[in-house]
Design an enzyme around this catalytic site. Structure first.
Site, PDB file in Angstrom:
ATOM      1  CE  LYS A 119      -4.213  -1.712   1.987  1.00  0.00           C
ATOM      2  NZ  LYS A 119      -5.196  -1.294   2.985  1.00  0.00           N
ATOM      3  CE  LYS A 161      -5.234   2.254   5.578  1.00  0.00           C
ATOM      4  NZ  LYS A 161      -5.823   3.134   4.515  1.00  0.00           N
ATOM      5  N   GLY A 168      -9.730  -4.940   6.127  1.00  0.00           N
ATOM      6  CA  GLY A 168      -9.933  -4.049   7.277  1.00  0.00           C
ATOM      7  C   GLY A 168      -9.101  -4.405   8.496  1.00  0.00           C
ATOM      8  CE  LYS A 204      -5.436  15.445   9.901  1.00  0.00           C
ATOM      9  NZ  LYS A 204      -4.946  15.807  11.226  1.00  0.00           N
ATOM     10  CG  HIS A 211     -15.098   2.780   0.773  1.00  0.00           C
ATOM     11  ND1 HIS A 211     -13.936   2.208   1.219  1.00  0.00           N
ATOM     12  CD2 HIS A 211     -15.297   2.291  -0.483  1.00  0.00           C
ATOM     13  CE1 HIS A 211     -13.451   1.417   0.275  1.00  0.00           C
ATOM     14  NE2 HIS A 211     -14.261   1.446  -0.766  1.00  0.00           N
ATOM     15  CG  HIS A 238     -11.764  -0.412   9.246  1.00  0.00           C
ATOM     16  ND1 HIS A 238     -12.148   0.894   9.303  1.00  0.00           N
ATOM     17  CD2 HIS A 238     -10.951  -0.618  10.308  1.00  0.00           C
ATOM     18  CE1 HIS A 238     -11.588   1.468  10.355  1.00  0.00           C
ATOM     19  NE2 HIS A 238     -10.864   0.571  10.988  1.00  0.00           N
ATOM     20  CG  ASN A 292      -9.101  -3.878  -3.414  1.00  0.00           C
ATOM     21  OD1 ASN A 292      -8.104  -4.098  -2.735  1.00  0.00           O
ATOM     22  ND2 ASN A 292     -10.204  -3.379  -2.896  1.00  0.00           N
ATOM     23  NE  ARG A 294      -9.619  -8.416  -3.917  1.00  0.00           N
ATOM     24  CZ  ARG A 294     -10.546  -7.671  -3.336  1.00  0.00           C
ATOM     25  NH1 ARG A 294     -11.731  -7.541  -3.905  1.00  0.00           N
ATOM     26  NH2 ARG A 294     -10.319  -7.035  -2.207  1.00  0.00           N
ATOM     27  NE  ARG A 340     -19.908  -6.860   0.972  1.00  0.00           N
ATOM     28  CZ  ARG A 340     -18.590  -6.864   0.856  1.00  0.00           C
ATOM     29  NH1 ARG A 340     -17.874  -7.721   1.576  1.00  0.00           N
ATOM     30  NH2 ARG A 340     -17.973  -6.024   0.051  1.00  0.00           N
TER      31      ARG A 340
END
Ligand code: ADP
Length: 455
Positions: A119, A161, A168, A204, A211, A238, A292, A294, A340
């Site tokens: 990342k 992160k 997440g 930050k 999102h 997340h 991502n 995929r 979901r």
């Protein structure tokens, strides 16, 4: 077109990919573990190969075994592998091995998978290609002094992160310097346990962000198109729970602008296949968080509003075809929402595996249920608890919400507990109707209405 595609996955996504292959006249090979031998994807594929027992924690067996998946390809003579999402989908070494032996990996090059999987590197490459990023310090943090310096530079609150993160996990929010050291140590431990890579970085904290992610397709030769955005702000820990498109907070001018920025970046990389460029969005500004490489769980909502089959496009691109569409051909029609359906007891989200005595799938106009469930199927405890995706499509957002409410009422997964009661409460909430929330909102909301969900 390919003659035979092996699907290196299970559950609803394996079934989803098999469906498109069948429509294209492509033979399919399913792989499965000993607990998945009676799964729907095994029944629907033309051939099936057992790749072992379910993996125990942190081992690379069966669906995660590069050797077994490649052996299954060789035994059956498959000429391509579709990885779905999860498992080996973003493992660059696997991509490299597959391509080396002349089997086509349906997805981007190993180099791009590796690049976006890191990342820190992903952010610096995207920034260099004109994509706005979350302010952060894009170097690995090796000591607590470095972490303090970086947090001071950015200003609190910050978020630590995992460099190799996903799902997440390995993230820690830090509101003040006193919390920093513990958060750093914990984030590193979690990153090591989850990804075998303890490197972390700092950003930050975007306190009031949504999102928003952009679906892109590249042909590997510098051409690319985008399919607008998906709003995945409804999250818990997340992780996304409900997604919709178009986003209630993005207008067509912003869509075109950010879409073009993403296309320019992936074109200049020579990116091949489907990808999702993820952003946090706050006060009219986009901040890139990751890409991502995929197909995403939530891709069907894009398919519904654009009337495209993204898996078909993936197969065509992988086979060397040019993009079927130009940007001008694409028009977003109506509104789509995905809920979901996880086999989990809310509000604690405790997995609820077991035998499904009665499954009834909702239907009717504008309703799509992507699920691997059937009457008598036993949901194994070994895997992710996603057992279905209920997708609705209607002329606008309020019609889509009404349709979702109607369809949720039709869904039966007896006697398994699912996330359905959560959605039934959520879509009656005024804040949800008003689209007045950020990525942190749902967790507090669940705490507030927890009792109702228990009832
Ligand atoms: P993963 O790969 O683990 O899914 P992401 O970087 O995609 O991680 O982030 C997942 C979610 O975590 C985001 O949708 C958002 O809710 C939260 N998040 C990530 N970075 C930030 C940030 N800088 N500020 C606030 N929330 C963040």
């Amino acid at each position: 077109m390919f003659e035979k595609v092996l699907i290196a996955n299970r559950g609803e996504i394996a079934l989803r990919i098999i469906r498109t292959c069948k429509e294209l006249g492509v033979s399919t090979v399913a792989v499965h573990t000993t607990v998945d031998q009676d799964s729907m994807h095994v029944r629907m594929a033309d051939e099936a190969v057992c790749v072992g027992r379910p993996a125990s924690v942190n081992t690379r067996e069966s669906y995660l075994s590069e050797r077994n998946i490649i052996a299954a390809c060789e035994i059956t003579g498959a000429d391509a592998i579709h990885p779905g999402y999860g498992f080996l989908a973003e493992n660059s070494e696997f991509v490299e091995k597959v391509n080396e032996i002349g089997i086509k990996f349906i997805g981007p090059s190993a180099e791009h998978v590796r690049l976006m999987g890191d990342k820190i590197e992903a952010k610096s490459v995207m920034r260099a290609n004109g994509v706005p990023c979350v302010p952060g310090v894009e170097t690995g943090l090796e000591s607590i002094d470095e972490v303090h310096g970086a947090a001071r530079f950015l200003g609190y609150p910050v978020i630590i992160k995992a460099t190799a993160g996903g799902g997440g996990r390995g993230m820690r929010q830090v509101k003040s310097p006193t919390e920093l050291e513990q958060a750093y140590v914990q984030a590193r431990q979690e990153a090591h346990a989850g990804f075998g890579d303890s490197r972390v970085y700092i950003e930050k904290l975007v306190t009031n962000g949504r999102h928003i992610e952009i679906q892109v397709l590249g042909d590997g030769r510098g051409n690319s198109i985008h399919f607008g955005e998906r709003d995945c702000t409804i999250q818990r820990r997340h992780q996304k729970l409900l997604e919709e498109t178009p986003s209630p907070v993005i207008d067509s001018r912003m869509r075109e602008e950010i879409g073009e920025i993403c296309c320019k970046a992936i074109s200049s990389l020579g990116y091949e296949g489907a990808g999702t460029v993820e952003f946090l969005y706050q006060s009219g500004k986009f901040y890139f968080i990751e890409m991502n490489t995929r197909l995403q769980v939530e891709h069907p909502i894009t398919e519904m509003v654009y009337g495209v089959d993204l898996v078909e496009e993936q197969l065509r691109i992988a086979y060397g075809h040019e993009l079927t569409f130009s940007q001008e051909d694409l028009e977003c029609r109506g509104h789509a929402i995905e809920a979901r359906i996880n086999a989990e007891t809310v509000p604690g989200f405790v997995p609820c595996p077991g035998r499904v005595e009665l499954f009834h799938s909702p239907g009717g106009l504008g309703v799509r249920m992507d699920s691997n469930l059937y009457n008598g199927y036993t949901i194994p405890p070994n895997y992710d608890s996603l057992v279905g995706k209920l997708i609705v499509h209607a002329v606008d957002r309020s019609a889509a919400i009404a349709r979702l409410e109607r369809a949720l009422g039709e869904l039966i997964v007896h006697p398994i507990n699912t996330t359905v009661p959560l959605f039934q409460q959520l879509i009656r909430d005024e804040r949800f109707h008003a689209s007045d929330y950020n990525v942190h909102w749902l967790e507090n909301w669940i705490e507030e209405i927890g009792e109702k969900l228990r009832g």
